[in-house]
Design an enzyme around this catalytic site. Structure first.
Site, PDB file in Angstrom:
ATOM      1  N   CYS A  27     -12.626   3.937  12.815  1.00  0.00           N
ATOM      2  CA  CYS A  27     -11.461   3.064  12.698  1.00  0.00           C
ATOM      3  C   CYS A  27     -10.446   3.824  11.840  1.00  0.00           C
ATOM      4  O   CYS A  27     -10.788   4.295  10.742  1.00  0.00           O
ATOM      5  CB  CYS A  27     -11.886   1.773  12.010  1.00  0.00           C
ATOM      6  SG  CYS A  27     -10.524   0.705  11.517  1.00  0.00           S
ATOM      7  N   CYS A  50      -5.575   4.521  16.989  1.00  0.00           N
ATOM      8  CA  CYS A  50      -6.335   3.297  16.749  1.00  0.00           C
ATOM      9  C   CYS A  50      -7.455   3.345  17.767  1.00  0.00           C
ATOM     10  O   CYS A  50      -7.200   3.578  18.965  1.00  0.00           O
ATOM     11  CB  CYS A  50      -5.460   2.067  16.963  1.00  0.00           C
ATOM     12  SG  CYS A  50      -6.396   0.516  16.984  1.00  0.00           S
TER      13      CYS A  50
HETATM   14  N1  DGL Z   1      -9.702   0.082  15.455  1.00  0.00           N
HETATM   15  C1  DGL Z   1      -8.893   0.067  14.275  1.00  0.00           C
HETATM   16  C2  DGL Z   1      -8.195   1.397  14.043  1.00  0.00           C
HETATM   17  O1  DGL Z   1      -8.584   2.414  14.597  1.00  0.00           O
HETATM   18  C3  DGL Z   1      -7.885  -1.000  14.104  1.00  0.00           C
HETATM   19  C4  DGL Z   1      -7.956  -2.345  14.659  1.00  0.00           C
HETATM   20  C5  DGL Z   1      -7.591  -3.420  13.637  1.00  0.00           C
HETATM   21  O2  DGL Z   1      -6.412  -3.645  13.344  1.00  0.00           O
HETATM   22  O3  DGL Z   1      -8.526  -3.994  13.123  1.00  0.00           O
HETATM   23  O4  DGL Z   1      -7.299   1.464  13.231  1.00  0.00           O
END
Ligand code: DGL
Length: 248
Positions: free
Chosen positions: A74, A182
């Site tokens: 993430c 993301c």
């Molecule tokens: N999957 C997360 C990232 O790569 C973000 C998603 C969220 O906002 O929770 O930043």
């Protein structure tokens, strides 16, 4: 319940499964523990204090489980990788540093576009790192897209509308590389490609590599802090994922 030697792969929701998929392919004999913090998703619209306090809760639990390493699958969580390394006696792998290296090796014009959550964009972590490679970053704050992935609603007209709103200026920036900054965004890749023209798309990577974990069983366990049925619905693109609820 001890997951001694497992490699934890952590995201706010199902986006990190895109990273887990690569890790499983690369290291088929590792054991992975995927943790979707779905009850606190999205991270990208929260404050630094809120995100950090969730990451601490997760890191404390993973320490008790004796996992061998934590992959922050993430970007928003990866902003705090250094803090976590300082606070916990466990290796943390982020996705931002290795992705920036990949971007530096990909771009020719040295003008790139970043699609990421509002928090990641606001932190300027990508632009500060990429400028060290002489790369200019034009950022697009796209937190509005995350719920469509989490709610299994990527095929709706509302999702198309949100994409149009978030990315309408992307074709004008002349970037030769677009970073899906993301881990939820690879799930929207086909739709995002309608705005990227000839630019290369770079998906996040991690530089995790196993130490002693290599000779294990190739098992993966999935946890969500949220609703099991909703998390499984959102992770249909990853049919192997059968979640158990985790109350932390
Ligand atoms: N999957 C997360 C990232 O790569 C973000 C998603 C969220 O906002 O929770 O930043």
């Amino acid at each position: 319940m001890l997951f001694d030697g497992f490699v934890a792969v952590v995201d706010s929701g199902v986006g990190g499964l895109t990273i887990l998929n690569n890790l499983q392919t690369e290291f088929p004999r590792c054991d992975f523990l995927y943790l979707a913090d779905s009850s606190h998703c999205p991270y990208g619209t929260k404050t630094a204090t809120e995100i950090k306090s969730r990451l601490r809760v997760i890191a404390e639990w993973l320490t008790l489980q004796r996992v061998s390493a934590v992959v922050l699958a993430c970007n928003t969580a990866s902003v705090f990788a250094e803090d976590l390394r300082r606070e916990f006696d466990m290796p943390f792998y982020d996705v931002i540093v290795p992705t920036c290296k990949l971007v530096a090796a990909t771009t020719v014009t040295k003008c790139v576009a970043l699609l990421a959550t509002d928090f990641t964009v606001g932190s300027k972590i990508y632009s500060k790192r990429l400028v060290q490679f002489g790369i200019e970053t034009v950022s697009f704050a796209c937190s509005s897209l995350v719920p469509f992935v989490e709610n299994n609603a990527v095929k709706t007209s509302e999702c198309d509308f949100a994409l149009q709103k978030a990315l309408r200026d992307l074709p004008n920036v002349n970037a030769d590389t677009v970073i899906l900054g993301c881990t939820h965004f690879p799930i929207l890749k086909n739709k995002i490609m309608q705005y990227t023209g000839k630019a290369q798309i770079v998906q996040c990577v991690t530089d995790y590599s196993p130490q002693k974990e290599l000779r294990r069983f190739g098992e993966t366990i999935f946890f969500t802090t949220g609703d099991v049925a909703a998390t499984e619905k959102a992770s249909k693109f990853f049919p192997e994922a059968h979640f158990a609820h985790l109350n932390i």
